[in-house]
Scaffold this active site. Structure first.
Site, short mmCIF file in Angstrom:
data_model
loop_
_atom_site.label_atom_id
_atom_site.label_comp_id
_atom_site.label_asym_id
_atom_site.label_seq_id
_atom_site.Cartn_x
_atom_site.Cartn_y
_atom_site.Cartn_z
CE LYS A 115 -4.27 -1.65 1.49
NZ LYS A 115 -5.65 -1.36 2.14
CE LYS A 197 -8.19 -10.59 -3.51
NZ LYS A 197 -8.33 -10.46 -1.94
CE LYS A 200 -13.46 -4.13 -1.01
NZ LYS A 200 -12.30 -3.72 -0.33
P1 ATP Z 1 -8.73 -5.11 -2.46
O1 ATP Z 1 -8.88 -5.12 -3.97
O2 ATP Z 1 -8.78 -3.74 -1.92
O3 ATP Z 1 -7.60 -5.62 -1.75
P2 ATP Z 1 -10.50 -6.97 -1.94
O4 ATP Z 1 -11.64 -7.08 -2.90
O5 ATP Z 1 -9.44 -8.06 -1.99
O6 ATP Z 1 -10.05 -5.62 -1.80
P3 ATP Z 1 -10.92 -7.05 0.99
O7 ATP Z 1 -11.49 -5.88 1.48
O8 ATP Z 1 -9.47 -7.34 1.14
O9 ATP Z 1 -11.28 -7.34 -0.70
O10 ATP Z 1 -11.44 -8.43 1.56
C1 ATP Z 1 -12.87 -8.32 2.12
C2 ATP Z 1 -13.22 -9.75 2.21
O11 ATP Z 1 -13.80 -10.44 1.07
C3 ATP Z 1 -11.91 -10.75 2.96
O12 ATP Z 1 -12.47 -11.57 3.83
C4 ATP Z 1 -11.74 -11.70 1.88
O13 ATP Z 1 -10.89 -12.83 1.87
C5 ATP Z 1 -12.71 -11.66 0.89
N1 ATP Z 1 -12.48 -11.68 -0.52
C6 ATP Z 1 -12.04 -10.78 -1.21
N2 ATP Z 1 -11.88 -11.09 -2.66
C7 ATP Z 1 -12.19 -12.26 -2.44
C8 ATP Z 1 -12.15 -13.41 -3.64
N3 ATP Z 1 -11.61 -13.10 -4.90
N4 ATP Z 1 -12.53 -14.65 -3.30
C9 ATP Z 1 -12.97 -15.17 -2.06
N5 ATP Z 1 -12.95 -13.96 -1.16
C10 ATP Z 1 -12.60 -12.79 -1.17
#
Ligand code: ATP
Ligand code: LTN
Length: 334
Positions: A115, A197, A200
């Protein structure tokens, strides 16, 4: 343990548009978990300001996330859903834990490194201390279990280290939390690069299904999903695109993997994509409708926000008082 149930804690940030990955990988499981555990689910708005936010947008998104928790099926009478900023014990315990955390430990955190590379113009102390606030979240509720994705495991480890350090100095104070690992297949991959993965913060909007995407957008994104040239529907690592589509289909319909593979045997990729798209629409359309309905029920939502913040504050203040006593802060005069 606060009553006879084990305590489970998790949180989600209201930054960015939540994706199908967030729903299938986290939220949907949270609903089930609240049958078996005393669950605290926080909208972690204090974590969000480690990256600069537009105030109006943050306020709107935080409330929308709270509504989404309810729309997804979390019963606000059963689980405690609240805004982190409404329970001041989080900030108070985080400060105390800062004094029991070493710079060297924080320096190793990969999320901080990632970050700070991404926000080179705003490498603030809060971003550095992010894991300590997360430790405070967890430890305040004497949490037994923390469902988190693999990316948060390092933070959970540090939380355990801080808790054990504190307990070693002052005697048993905090429950040492364990990670709760959900079932395999909970990782939803990008539709454009199935080795990555679904996230968002992906800059390609076609890579992710956003929870608020309309049905036509969902169908179109699946039509364009990257697959392979094998022309065979099988569930195997060599075909990550197809594997991901099958995972999504199974998660949305409740079908077992073997049954899904059998059902699509001999059929084309186009048909699979269409079926997956429809299965996602069938899940997201009602969810969106419930969100829209709940958004209109201002008093009902406000009531939940107030009552649950009080409930959370009650549990949190018990731990905070204990910590104050242990470290030698003078008793309050009541
Ligand atoms: P960023 O893109 O900002 O890293 P993110 O979409 O990865 O965000 P987080 O806010 O880090 O999401 O995660 C929120 C929750 O959603 C966590 O418990 C994470 O494990 C779950 N999560 C996020 N993306 C996935 C995915 N692709 N598959 C399964 N679980 C997910
Ligand atoms: N850092 C987590 C969100 C989060 C959290 C927590 C998760 C904040 N506090 C406590 C579990 C327990 C994230 O970005 N996914």
């Amino acid at each position: 343990m606060l009553d006879d149930r084990k305590v489970l804690f998790s949180g989600m940030q209201a930054t960015g548009n939540l994706t199908l990955g967030n729903y299938l990988g986290a939220l949907k499981n949270w609903v089930k978990l609240s049958d078996d555990y005393l669950c605290f689910y926080s909208v972690v708005d204090m974590h969000s300001i480690t990256v600069r936010q537009d105030p109006a947008t943050l306020r709107k998104r935080a409330r929308a996330l709270m509504i989404l928790y309810i729309a997804a099926g979390i019963d606000p009478e059963k689980a405690v859903i609240y805004f982190q900023s409404h329970v001041s014990a989080h900030a108070e315990l985080a400060w105390i834990l800062d004094c029991y955390t070493y710079m060297g430990e924080m320096n190793r955190m990969t999320q901080f490194k990632d970050k700070s590379a991404k926000h080179a113009d705003n490498i603030n102390v809060g971003l550095f201390a992010y894991p300590v606030l997360m430790a405070a979240d967890i430890l305040l509720y004497q949490t037994d279990l923390v469902p988190v994705g693999i990316d948060q495991m390092q933070h959970l480890e540090i939380c355990r280290d801080i808790a054990m350090r504190f307990n070693n100095i002052y005697g048993p104070t905090f429950t040492i939390p364990e990670a709760y690992i959900g079932k395999v297949g909970a990782k939803i991959m990008s539709l454009q690069d199935p080795l990555k993965k679904m996230s968002k913060s992906d800059e390609n909007p076609n890579a992710s299904i956003y929870l608020m995407d309309d049905p036509d957008t969902i169908r179109r994104k699946f039509k364009r999903a990257v697959t392979d040239s094998e022309a065979c529907i099988a569930y195997r690592d060599e075909q990550p695109g197809i594997k991901n589509l099958l995972d999504i289909y199974c998660a949305c319909t409740g079908t077992g993997t073997a049954d899904a593979v059998k059902a699509f045997e001999g059929r084309g990729y186009g048909e699979l994509k269409e079926a997956v798209g429809e299965s996602v629409v069938a899940v997201l359309e009602p969810l969106q409708k419930r969100c829209a309905e709940l958004t209109k029920e201002k008093d009902y939502i406000d009531g939940i926000i107030k009552a649950n913040a009080e409930k959370a504050a009650y549990f949190a203040s018990k731990t905070l008082r204990k910590v104050h006593r242990k470290i030698g802060f003078p008793d309050r005069i009541r």
